[in-house]
Motif scaffolding. Structure first.
Motif, PDB file in Angstrom:
ATOM      1  N   ASP A 539       2.279   2.882  -3.188  1.00 32.96           N
ATOM      2  CA  ASP A 539       1.221   3.463  -2.365  1.00 32.96           C
ATOM      3  C   ASP A 539       1.073   2.677  -1.058  1.00 32.96           C
ATOM      4  OD1 ASP A 539      -1.899   3.544  -1.609  1.00 32.96           O
ATOM      5  OD2 ASP A 539      -1.343   5.406  -2.614  1.00 32.96           O
ATOM      6  N   ASP A 540       0.806   3.386   0.019  1.00 30.03           N
ATOM      7  CA  ASP A 540       0.731   2.748   1.335  1.00 30.03           C
ATOM      8  C   ASP A 540      -0.371   1.705   1.437  1.00 30.03           C
ATOM      9  OD1 ASP A 540       2.833   4.275   2.204  1.00 30.03           O
ATOM     10  OD2 ASP A 540       1.578   5.824   3.120  1.00 30.03           O
ATOM     11  N   SER A 541      -1.359   1.779   0.558  1.00 27.45           N
ATOM     12  CA  SER A 541      -2.464   0.816   0.625  1.00 27.45           C
ATOM     13  C   SER A 541      -2.080  -0.561   0.104  1.00 27.45           C
ATOM     14  CB  SER A 541      -3.657   1.338  -0.178  1.00 27.45           C
ATOM     15  OG  SER A 541      -3.323   1.448  -1.562  1.00 27.45           O
ATOM     16  N   LEU A 542      -0.977  -0.645  -0.609  1.00 26.74           N
ATOM     17  CA  LEU A 542      -0.556  -1.916  -1.204  1.00 26.74           C
ATOM     18  C   LEU A 542       0.306  -2.698  -0.223  1.00 26.74           C
ATOM     19  CD1 LEU A 542       0.388  -0.618  -4.770  1.00 26.74           C
ATOM     20  CD2 LEU A 542      -1.703  -1.796  -4.100  1.00 26.74           C
ATOM     21  N   ASP A 543       0.124  -4.005  -0.225  1.00 22.06           N
ATOM     22  CA  ASP A 543       0.879  -4.863   0.685  1.00 22.06           C
ATOM     23  C   ASP A 543       1.617  -5.920  -0.125  1.00 22.06           C
ATOM     24  OD1 ASP A 543       1.850  -5.620   3.118  1.00 22.06           O
ATOM     25  OD2 ASP A 543       0.111  -6.818   3.686  1.00 22.06           O
ATOM     26  N   TYR A 544       2.907  -5.951   0.032  1.00 23.31           N
ATOM     27  CA  TYR A 544       3.742  -6.966  -0.609  1.00 23.31           C
ATOM     28  C   TYR A 544       5.054  -7.023   0.157  1.00 23.31           C
ATOM     29  CZ  TYR A 544       5.095  -2.623  -3.053  1.00 23.31           C
ATOM     30  OH  TYR A 544       5.462  -1.340  -3.349  1.00 23.31           O
ATOM     31  N   PHE A 545       5.969  -7.863  -0.282  1.00 24.26           N
ATOM     32  CA  PHE A 545       7.242  -8.020   0.413  1.00 24.26           C
ATOM     33  C   PHE A 545       8.104  -6.762   0.285  1.00 24.26           C
ATOM     34  CE2 PHE A 545       7.040 -12.842   0.034  1.00 24.26           C
ATOM     35  CZ  PHE A 545       6.861 -13.020   1.398  1.00 24.26           C
ATOM     36  N   GLU A 546       8.607  -6.296   1.425  1.00 24.48           N
ATOM     37  CA  GLU A 546       9.562  -5.194   1.454  1.00 24.48           C
ATOM     38  C   GLU A 546      10.927  -5.795   1.789  1.00 24.48           C
ATOM     39  OE1 GLU A 546      10.432  -1.111   1.059  1.00 24.48           O
ATOM     40  OE2 GLU A 546       8.392  -1.899   1.112  1.00 24.48           O
ATOM     41  N   PRO A 547      11.931  -5.672   0.913  1.00 26.34           N
ATOM     42  CA  PRO A 547      13.229  -6.293   1.181  1.00 26.34           C
ATOM     43  C   PRO A 547      14.124  -5.397   2.041  1.00 26.34           C
ATOM     44  CG  PRO A 547      13.270  -5.314  -0.986  1.00 26.34           C
ATOM     45  CD  PRO A 547      11.881  -5.063  -0.437  1.00 26.34           C
ATOM     46  N   SER A 548      15.051  -6.023   2.721  1.00 23.08           N
ATOM     47  CA  SER A 548      16.016  -5.250   3.507  1.00 23.08           C
ATOM     48  C   SER A 548      17.066  -4.608   2.612  1.00 23.08           C
ATOM     49  CB  SER A 548      16.696  -6.151   4.532  1.00 23.08           C
ATOM     50  OG  SER A 548      17.338  -7.244   3.897  1.00 23.08           O
ATOM     51  N   SER A 549      17.246  -5.141   1.400  1.00 26.58           N
ATOM     52  CA  SER A 549      18.188  -4.571   0.431  1.00 26.58           C
ATOM     53  C   SER A 549      17.555  -4.600  -0.950  1.00 26.58           C
ATOM     54  CB  SER A 549      19.500  -5.359   0.417  1.00 26.58           C
ATOM     55  OG  SER A 549      20.324  -4.939  -0.665  1.00 26.58           O
ATOM     56  N   TYR A 550      17.641  -3.455  -1.639  1.00 28.16           N
ATOM     57  CA  TYR A 550      17.047  -3.375  -2.972  1.00 28.16           C
ATOM     58  C   TYR A 550      18.003  -3.870  -4.058  1.00 28.16           C
ATOM     59  CZ  TYR A 550      13.361  -0.798  -0.698  1.00 28.16           C
ATOM     60  OH  TYR A 550      12.320  -0.453   0.123  1.00 28.16           O
ATOM     61  N   GLU A 551      19.139  -4.420  -3.627  1.00 30.95           N
ATOM     62  CA  GLU A 551      20.077  -5.036  -4.561  1.00 30.95           C
ATOM     63  C   GLU A 551      19.726  -6.489  -4.832  1.00 30.95           C
ATOM     64  OE1 GLU A 551      22.355  -3.451  -6.111  1.00 30.95           O
ATOM     65  OE2 GLU A 551      22.510  -1.573  -4.993  1.00 30.95           O
TER      66      GLU A 551
END
Length: 931
Positions: A539-551
């Protein structure tokens, strides 16, 4: 919180097992042959297999193992003994016991955190160092529930290292024993605990009576001894002693004869009959039912509240004790009943709440058959579900049918409420632990919606209890629908994320979002429940680390990632002061330097042919002083040219150097007795500082403005800090503290050169705790001295923002106000000590991690509020980590990865530079450097 380096969970587990082990002394019957056999096994280095002590139920195997634990240090003086009793573990499961053992082993041998969680106990044992003998004692390996996440006996090593001894107890007639015999064909692995003789049983009975300050008449004793001779099992003797303690001198022979059984099961049945005669109707049976069906036992207050909502119990209570109709169970009733049951119960604190449960498996087995048969068990579970659900809490009135008045009457049962959380940081662990167990009467679809795929419930349960209890709930549901694709996927994701969620339960969202990203984009229609859960996690309301690669984390429905995690490709990462877009990496083995655009994860320059690049200091964003093997060389990263080779060779073990300004380098000499100031343009030495005759320097730090140089001197005692004024080329301070040594690996100078911060340790003993000292370099005096109570492991300073951060070996980070000297924030989150603190250039954010891999998590902090902005725990240790100057992006090098990995907060927009790196026409160039 950590207790001497261990987690709260392990601390509670050790305490519960220690208290239970001590309590078993009252049950122990000395059997010299058994103890001598175990002693011989432990001292025989040639025996490299586990030893299994087996006997029927009721033979007090636990007390024998407790006696072994008591004598272990005498038999093997240099050994370490790790012991566990399955029934008093955190989750009363074998899987939890094995994880707890592995965690304790990791603490004992100072192994990386998380290392033991990725490997089975079998692999952990086989990789231990051989200097010290390890003894592992486990009681009750057959006490495995159908939903336990550790099944079978494959986890037991076939062969042990010479320095490891394993002793376990198992019931002789259990399926676990049959599996062990099929796997371990050598009969020497098994020791049958012999039955005690009638003479020993009689002495045991006399000792028990004496301990309770009781005596018997001769005819009473004759009855007892007759029963003992028919069955001399220790549990039978204990049951007889407990029974006899209630006799009076005028008890009739018929009553005595009727109360005595000739077997353990028969004696247990007689005890139940006696108690049912005292507490008639449903009084005794209902109490037994609630005790039996609770997962880990039940607390005193929970039992009173549950009984107060049981109208059948309350009606029989009024009738039996001739009371007016009551709708609240009087505490005196439970006190009387507890007095009768106390010899058969034990108490422990699995999650900080004192719970009571039956101590003997034989009693539990017999009681389940008697009180939980047919639909009775379901009703008990339903009543407990209603209690934990808060159905009759908060002054809600429960209706009761009054036969006298012929109407339904509603009464407030005064039941305590059961919220998921009592406060923002305190969870209702009992509700989270028990409610899903008692929800079996609900349809599976309803349980999936309300619990298993309810993100709020999952998040609360992982934080309030642990991830393995959630795994237990999923396994329980899979026994009903083994082919449910959603449950299977949920189980796999939980298992993959278990180490991270044990480390930091708040990572539930980020772990699920990363691991499920690809599978949800490819086949979400196959997993409707997981798709809803995934949508809530992202959900857009949540804030956490977004990785450049999901591997970066292992995905479900795949085998292990095809990456060699032992191969470190990118060895170091460096940020550029003037750019939030570009960073530089060193590849030692390949002899390469790469310039990265961190927002696109692309390489904009590559320099090849370098001789083992180890370190670099940047003159500006395009030029750097690179340590190649033991030589310093100036490279232009834009053009790919080596411009200058600085004369001289660096010290092999301490090749320390820093920039004085854009034209000069300050370097430690090869013999560590001199400091050189070197002209960058020519590579020639301009000035030389000497600490003194036969004084060897072991560190080097320069303020960012280039005014001050600080070095540690390892020769003088106590060790001093030497401070030079670089502009005037002279030594200005020789800083010392009586009876203290400076730990110069944790030495840093503020950018303006005003303060120098260093850890120091009193030399009174090797295990003394270090302190943090701050010197004011304008006066050369101690400005502040902090004693946080734990060893400091890392230091960072920002004099512009008036703060100092210190990392402690208990995992906490302290943010100190440099002006007042007070601790502004305690940053809690890491479960192990860390050794790296990197601040953004404006001092508003801090990145913390452990470069040694002991702790595989990294955390980004807001230093203005003391809040953790985001955290992420990886499956494997990362090679290196760096924070962008503005603190918006974390850049990592992962083992086996050619590319960098970037992390940024989902709600933040990283600042991207509009300027190209160097000459835009050279973008992507690869240079082979001419040395």
């Amino acid at each position: 919180m950590l207790h001497a380096g261990i987690s709260d969970k392990l601390y509670r587990d050790l305490t519960n097992n220690y208290v239970f082990c001590k309590s078993l002394g009252r049950h122990y019957v000395h059997q010299a042959d058994v103890i001598d056999s175990v002693k011989t096994y432990m001292r025989n280095a040639s025996v490299m297999a586990p030893l299994f002590l087996h006997a029927p139920l009721g033979t007090n195997k636990e007390s024998i193992l407790a006696e072994v634990a008591k004598n272990c240090s005498a038999w093997l003086p240099s050994s370490v003994c790790v012991f566990r009793f399955v029934k008093v573990s955190q989750a009363c499961s074998l899987g939890d016991v094995l994880r707890s053992i592995c965690e304790q082993i990791a603490v004992i041998y100072n192994l990386p955190k998380g290392w033991q969680q990725k490997e089975s106990i079998k692999e952990v044992i086989m990789r231990l160092p051989s200097e010290q003998t390890l003894v592992i004692l486990v009681s009750g390996i057959d006490e495995v529930g159908s939903h336990d996440d550790a099944q079978g006996v494959d986890w037991i090593p076939d062969a042990l290292p010479p320095n490891v001894k394993v002793v376990m107890t198992v019931e002789r007639d259990s399926s676990c024993m049959a599996e062990l015999q099929n796997r371990f064909t050598d009969s020497s692995c098994f020791y049958a605990i012999p039955s005690i003789t009638p003479e020993i049983a009689e002495r045991m009975f006399s000792d028990l009576l004496k301990a309770n300050c009781r005596t018997l008449a001769d005819n009473q004793r004759d009855f007892i001894y007759s029963a003992v001779r028919k069955c001399s099992v220790p549990l039978h003797v204990e049951l007889l002693a407990n029974l006899a303690c209630d006799w009076t001198s005028d008890v009739s022979a018929d009553e005595i004869a009727h109360s005595l059984g000739t077997t353990v099961d028969e004696q247990i049945e007689r005890i139940f009959e006696k108690l049912q005669n005292i507490f008639k109707g449903k009084i005794f049976s209902q109490v037994m039912g609630y005790l039996l069906c609770a997962r880990h036992g039940i607390s005193y207050s929970e039992l009173l509240d549950t009984l107060s909502c049981d109208d059948g119990f309350l009606d029989d209570l009024s009738e039996t004790f001739h009371l007016k109709p009551v709708r609240r169970c009087p505490p005196i009733v439970w006190i009387q009943l507890f007095h009768k049951l106390r010899p058969y119960l034990y108490s422990y604190k699995p999650n900080g709440t004192v719970l009571i449960n039956f101590e003997q498996t034989s009693i539990i087995t017999k009681a389940n058959a008697k009180f939980m048969a047919d639909s009775h068990g379901q009703q008990f579970h339903k009543s407990l579900f209603d209690f934990y659900d808060g159905r009759w809490a908060n002054e809600k009135k429960k209706p009761h049918s009054s036969a006298a008045e012929g109407i339904d009457i509603q009464h407030d049962r005064h039941v305590i409420s059961q919220p998921v959380k009592y406060s923002s940081a305190v969870y209702n662990c009992r509700k989270l632990t028990e409610q899903t167990l008692h929800a079996a009467h609900l349809p599976l679809a309803e349980r999936k919606e309300n619990f298993l795929f309810n993100l709020d419930w999952l998040s609360a349960k992982v934080e309030g209890t642990d991830v393995y209890q959630v795994i237990h709930d999923v396994l329980m549901a899979l026994t009903e629908e083994a082919d449910d694709a959603d449950l299977q996927l949920l189980l796999e994701v939980l298992r993959l994320s278990s180490a991270a969620l044990e480390d930091d339960p708040s990572q539930l969202y980020v772990q699920f979002s990363i691991r499920l990203k690809i599978i949800m984009s490819e086949s979400a229609d196959q997993y409707p429940c997981m798709k809803k859960l995934y949508d809530k996690c992202t959900d857009d309301s949540l804030d956490y680390f977004e990785p450049s690669s999901y591997e970066c984390l292992q995905r479900p429905r795949t085998t292990d990632n095809d990456v060699d995690v032992t191969n470190t490709i990118i060895t170091k990462l460096f940020r550029l002061k003037g750019s939030n877009t570009y960073m530089v990496s060193l590849l030692y083995e390949r002899g390469e330097i790469k310039v990265w655009d961190i927002h696109t994860q692309t390489v904009t320059r590559t320099l090849r042919g370098l001789n083992c690049p180890l370190d670099t200091r940047f003159i500006d964003d395009l030029k750097g002083v690179v340590l190649c093997n033991r030589e310093l060389k100036i490279y232009n990263l834009d053009t790919g040219e080596m411009e200058v080779k600085i004369k001289g060779i660096m010290n092999q073990r301490m090749p320390y150097y820093e920039l004085h300004d854009q034209n000069h380098v300050v370097a430690l000499s090869r013999n560590r007795m001199y400091i050189y100031i070197i002209q960058i343009s020519t590579g020639d030495t301009l000035s030389t500082f000497k600490a003194g005759e036969d004084r060897f320097l072991n560190s080097l730090a320069v303020s960012s403005n280039g005014h001050f140089l600080v070095c540690g001197d390892e020769t003088q005692k106590p060790t001093p800090l030497l401070v030079w004024d670089l502009n005037n080329r002279k030594l200005i301070y020789d800083l010392r503290i009586n009876n203290h040594e400076f730990q110069t690996k944790m030495l840093t100078v503020s950018s303006d050169g005003h303060f120098v911060v260093c850890a120091c340790k009193e030399v009174i003993s090797d295990d003394a705790i270090n302190n943090v000292v701050i010197y004011d370099l304008t006066t050369g005096t101690v400005f502040k001295k902090w004693k946080p109570g734990f060893n400091t492991t890392a230091i960072a300073i920002s004099s512009e923002d008036d703060w100092v951060t210190t990392a402690l070996d208990n995992g906490n980070i302290l943010l100190w106000d440099l002006t007042t000297g007070t601790c502004k924030f305690i940053l809690k989150g890491h479960k192990s000590s860390i050794d790296k603190l990197i601040a953004s250039t404006d001092g508003s954010r801090l990145l913390s991690f452990d470069s040694t891999g002991f702790d595989r998590s990294l955390r980004l902090w807001d230093l203005n509020t003391g809040a953790c902005l985001a955290s992420l725990t990886f499956d494997d240790p990362f090679s290196n980590c760096q924070l962008s100057p503005d603190g918006s992006t974390v850049v990592l090098a992962l083992p086996g990865w050619e590319n960098i990995l970037t992390l940024h907060l989902r709600k933040a927009t990283p600042s991207v530079s509009a300027h190209a790196y160097g000459d835009e026409e050279r973008a992507g160039n690869v240079y082979t450097v001419d040395e």
